[in-house]
Write a protein that holds these residues in place. Structure first.
Motif, PDB file in Angstrom:
ATOM      1  N   VAL B  41       0.825  -1.214   0.000  1.00 50.86           N
ATOM      2  CA  VAL B  41       0.000   0.000   0.000  1.00 50.86           C
ATOM      3  C   VAL B  41       0.856   1.260   0.000  1.00 50.86           C
ATOM      4  N   SER B  42       2.141   1.072  -0.255  1.00 52.41           N
ATOM      5  CA  SER B  42       3.041   2.233  -0.170  1.00 52.41           C
ATOM      6  C   SER B  42       2.700   3.299  -1.212  1.00 52.41           C
ATOM      7  N   PHE B  43       2.164   2.862  -2.355  1.00 59.17           N
ATOM      8  CA  PHE B  43       1.815   3.841  -3.389  1.00 59.17           C
ATOM      9  C   PHE B  43       0.695   4.765  -2.940  1.00 59.17           C
ATOM     10  N   MET B  44      -0.152   4.271  -2.029  1.00 57.28           N
ATOM     11  CA  MET B  44      -1.246   5.111  -1.499  1.00 57.28           C
ATOM     12  C   MET B  44      -0.680   6.212  -0.599  1.00 57.28           C
ATOM     13  N   GLU B  45       0.353   5.822   0.154  1.00 57.50           N
ATOM     14  CA  GLU B  45       0.916   6.776   1.108  1.00 57.50           C
ATOM     15  C   GLU B  45       1.785   7.822   0.419  1.00 57.50           C
ATOM     16  N   GLU B  46       2.329   7.462  -0.760  1.00 53.74           N
ATOM     17  CA  GLU B  46       3.223   8.373  -1.470  1.00 53.74           C
ATOM     18  C   GLU B  46       2.571   9.707  -1.781  1.00 53.74           C
ATOM     19  N   ASN B  47       1.277   9.679  -2.015  1.00 53.40           N
ATOM     20  CA  ASN B  47       0.567  10.911  -2.355  1.00 53.40           C
ATOM     21  C   ASN B  47       0.479  11.876  -1.184  1.00 53.40           C
ATOM     22  N   HIS B  48       0.557  11.361   0.019  1.00 56.16           N
ATOM     23  CA  HIS B  48       0.316  12.194   1.197  1.00 56.16           C
ATOM     24  C   HIS B  48       1.540  12.409   2.069  1.00 56.16           C
ATOM     25  N   THR B  49       2.550  11.566   1.919  1.00 53.06           N
ATOM     26  CA  THR B  49       3.772  11.778   2.687  1.00 53.06           C
ATOM     27  C   THR B  49       4.947  11.835   1.728  1.00 53.06           C
ATOM     28  N   THR B  50       6.004  12.492   2.179  1.00 52.04           N
ATOM     29  CA  THR B  50       7.207  12.556   1.350  1.00 52.04           C
ATOM     30  C   THR B  50       8.062  11.334   1.646  1.00 52.04           C
ATOM     31  N   GLN B  51       9.236  11.275   1.049  1.00 53.12           N
ATOM     32  CA  GLN B  51      10.142  10.142   1.265  1.00 53.12           C
ATOM     33  C   GLN B  51      10.548  10.013   2.720  1.00 53.12           C
ATOM     34  N   THR B  52      10.528  11.127   3.419  1.00 49.90           N
ATOM     35  CA  THR B  52      10.986  11.131   4.807  1.00 49.90           C
ATOM     36  C   THR B  52       9.897  10.677   5.775  1.00 49.90           C
ATOM     37  N   GLY B  53       8.683  10.585   5.321  1.00 51.44           N
ATOM     38  CA  GLY B  53       7.601  10.152   6.193  1.00 51.44           C
ATOM     39  C   GLY B  53       6.884  11.284   6.888  1.00 51.44           C
ATOM     40  N   SER B  55       4.147  13.853   7.043  1.00 52.90           N
ATOM     41  CA  SER B  55       2.896  14.086   6.321  1.00 52.90           C
ATOM     42  C   SER B  55       2.595  15.587   6.255  1.00 52.90           C
ATOM     43  N   TRP B  56       1.709  15.937   5.331  1.00 50.54           N
ATOM     44  CA  TRP B  56       1.321  17.351   5.198  1.00 50.54           C
ATOM     45  C   TRP B  56       0.564  17.833   6.437  1.00 50.54           C
ATOM     46  N   THR B  57      -0.183  16.919   7.061  1.00 51.53           N
ATOM     47  CA  THR B  57      -0.903  17.291   8.290  1.00 51.53           C
ATOM     48  C   THR B  57       0.086  17.721   9.372  1.00 51.53           C
ATOM     49  N   GLN B  58       1.180  16.957   9.464  1.00 51.02           N
ATOM     50  CA  GLN B  58       2.207  17.257  10.473  1.00 51.02           C
ATOM     51  C   GLN B  58       2.887  18.602  10.170  1.00 51.02           C
ATOM     52  N   LYS B  59       3.252  18.798   8.894  1.00 49.22           N
ATOM     53  CA  LYS B  59       3.943  20.038   8.514  1.00 49.22           C
ATOM     54  C   LYS B  59       3.028  21.251   8.713  1.00 49.22           C
ATOM     55  N   LEU B  60       1.778  21.115   8.286  1.00 46.99           N
ATOM     56  CA  LEU B  60       0.838  22.230   8.450  1.00 46.99           C
ATOM     57  C   LEU B  60       0.520  22.469   9.925  1.00 46.99           C
ATOM     58  N   GLY B  61       0.593  21.391  10.717  1.00 50.32           N
ATOM     59  CA  GLY B  61       0.382  21.510  12.164  1.00 50.32           C
ATOM     60  C   GLY B  61       1.436  22.411  12.796  1.00 50.32           C
ATOM     61  N   TRP B  62       2.663  22.332  12.307  1.00 47.49           N
ATOM     62  CA  TRP B  62       3.740  23.190  12.824  1.00 47.49           C
ATOM     63  C   TRP B  62       3.443  24.659  12.519  1.00 47.49           C
ATOM     64  N   LEU B  63       3.076  24.922  11.261  1.00 47.54           N
ATOM     65  CA  LEU B  63       2.769  26.311  10.870  1.00 47.54           C
ATOM     66  C   LEU B  63       1.566  26.842  11.654  1.00 47.54           C
ATOM     67  N   ASN B  64       0.589  25.956  11.808  1.00 50.70           N
ATOM     68  CA  ASN B  64      -0.624  26.317  12.550  1.00 50.70           C
ATOM     69  C   ASN B  64      -0.295  26.699  13.999  1.00 50.70           C
ATOM     70  N   ALA B  65       0.546  25.882  14.637  1.00 51.27           N
ATOM     71  CA  ALA B  65       0.915  26.137  16.036  1.00 51.27           C
ATOM     72  C   ALA B  65       1.720  27.435  16.154  1.00 51.27           C
ATOM     73  N   LEU B  66       2.633  27.668  15.207  1.00 53.11           N
ATOM     74  CA  LEU B  66       3.424  28.909  15.214  1.00 53.11           C
ATOM     75  C   LEU B  66       2.511  30.122  15.086  1.00 53.11           C
ATOM     76  N   LEU B  67       1.590  30.050  14.118  1.00 53.27           N
ATOM     77  CA  LEU B  67       0.707  31.193  13.859  1.00 53.27           C
ATOM     78  C   LEU B  67      -0.266  31.434  15.004  1.00 53.27           C
ATOM     79  N   TRP B  68      -0.959  30.375  15.450  1.00 52.35           N
ATOM     80  CA  TRP B  68      -1.952  30.556  16.523  1.00 52.35           C
ATOM     81  C   TRP B  68      -1.282  30.962  17.839  1.00 52.35           C
ATOM     82  N   GLY B  69      -0.119  30.370  18.120  1.00 50.75           N
ATOM     83  CA  GLY B  69       0.628  30.729  19.334  1.00 50.75           C
ATOM     84  C   GLY B  69       1.003  32.193  19.327  1.00 50.75           C
TER      85      GLY B  69
END
Lengths: 93, 144
Positions: B41-53, B55-69
Motif C-alpha cells: 500500500v506504499s503507493f497510497m501513502e506516497e501521495n500524502h507523505t514525502t520520502q521522509t515520512g 505528512s502534510w498534516t504534520q507540517k501544516l500543524g507546525w505552521l498552525n501552532a506557530l501562527l496561533w501561538g
C-alpha cells in the motif's frame, strides 16, 4: 522587555524539548507558541525601529510585567491543551 | 494596532487546509486498509507523505501552532496596551474614523511582514527536518 522574556522562554523550552527526545507533555506545542510570538515581535520591533528609531528594546516595568504575563499565558494555554489531550487520551506516550 | 489580524487570517486558512489534508490522509489510509494486509500500500501513502515520512498534516500543524501561538500572545499584548477590547468593535482604532487608515496601514505593513516571516521560517524548518530525516534514513539503509 516582553520580546526578550518571550525569546528567553522560547529558547529554554526548546532546550528542554531537545533534552526530552520523545515529545512527552507536548513540549513542542509550547515551543511553537513562544517561537511564533517571538518571530512576530521581532518583525514588529525591527519595523518600528526602522520607521521611528529610538531604543530597540523597551526596558520599562510595564513591559517587564507584560512579558511575565505573556509567558504565563503561553504556559497556561499549553497546560490546557495538554490537559485536554490527557483527558481525551490522545497524548503521545 | 491590529497587526495580528493578518497572521490570524493566515492561521484560519491554514487550519482549514490542514483539516482537508487530514481528511484526505485518513481516506487514503482507510482505502489502503481495505486492499488487504498482505498487499503493498506504499503507493497510497506516497501521495500524502514525502520520502521522509513527514505528512502534510504534520507540517501544516507546525505552521498552525506557530501562527496561533503568536496570534494569541500578540492579542494578550494588544489587550494590555488597550488596542483590543473584548466587546464590539473589538479594535479601539475602529472607534475613531481618523485611526482607521493608520490601522489598515499597520495591518498591511507590519501584519503582512509578520505572516510572511513566520511562513518563511516554517519553510526553512520543514526543509531542515526533511534533510535531517533523509540523512538518518540513508544511514539506516546503508547499515542494512
Amino acid at each position: 522587555m516582553y520580546f526578550i522574556l518571550t525569546a528567553l522562554a522560547a529558547i529554554v523550552t526548546t532546550i528542554l524539548w531537545y533534552r526530552i527526545s520523545e515529545d512527552k507533555y507536548q513540549l513542542s506545542t509550547l515551543c511553537f507558541i513562544y517561537w511564533g510570538a517571538t518571530l512576530m515581535w521581532l518583525v514588529d520591533h525591527v519595523i518600528a525601529f526602522l520607521d521611528e528609531g529610538g531604543a530597540f528594546f523597551e526596558m520599562t516595568l510595564d513591559a517587564t510585567l507584560l512579558g511575565i504575563i505573556v509567558v504565563l499565558c503561553g504556559f497556561f494555554v499549553w497546560g490546557m491543551i495538554t490537559f485536554v489531550k490527557v483527558t481525551k487520551g490522545t497524548l503521545k506516550n | 494596532m491590529a497587526c495580528f489580524v493578518v497572521p490570524m487570517t493566515e492561521a484560519i486558512i491554514v487550519s482549514v487546509v490542514k483539516h482537508i489534508a487530514k481528511k484526505k490522509e485518513e481516506k487514503a489510509l482507510s482505502e489502503a486498509s481495505t486492499l488487504g494486509k498482505g498487499e503493498d500500500v506504499s503507493f497510497m501513502e506516497e501521495n500524502h507523505t514525502t520520502q521522509t515520512g513527514l505528512s502534510w498534516t504534520q507540517k501544516l500543524g507546525w505552521l498552525n501552532a506557530l501562527l496561533w501561538g503568536g496570534v494569541f500572545l500578540l492579542a494578550v499584548e494588544h489587550i494590555w496596551h488597550g488596542e483590543v477590547i473584548l466587546w464590539p468593535p473589538f479594535l479601539t482604532a475602529m472607534r475613531n474614523p481618523n485611526d482607521i487608515p493608520i490601522m489598515l496601514h499597520e495591518m498591511a505593513s507590519v501584519g503582512t511582514s509578520m505572516a510572511i516571516f513566520v511562513t518563511l521560517v516554517w519553510v526553512g524548518m520543514v526543509f531542515i527536518a526533511e534533510q535531517k530525516m533523509k540523512r538518518s534514513f540513508c544511514k539506516g539503509f546503508n547499515r542494512n
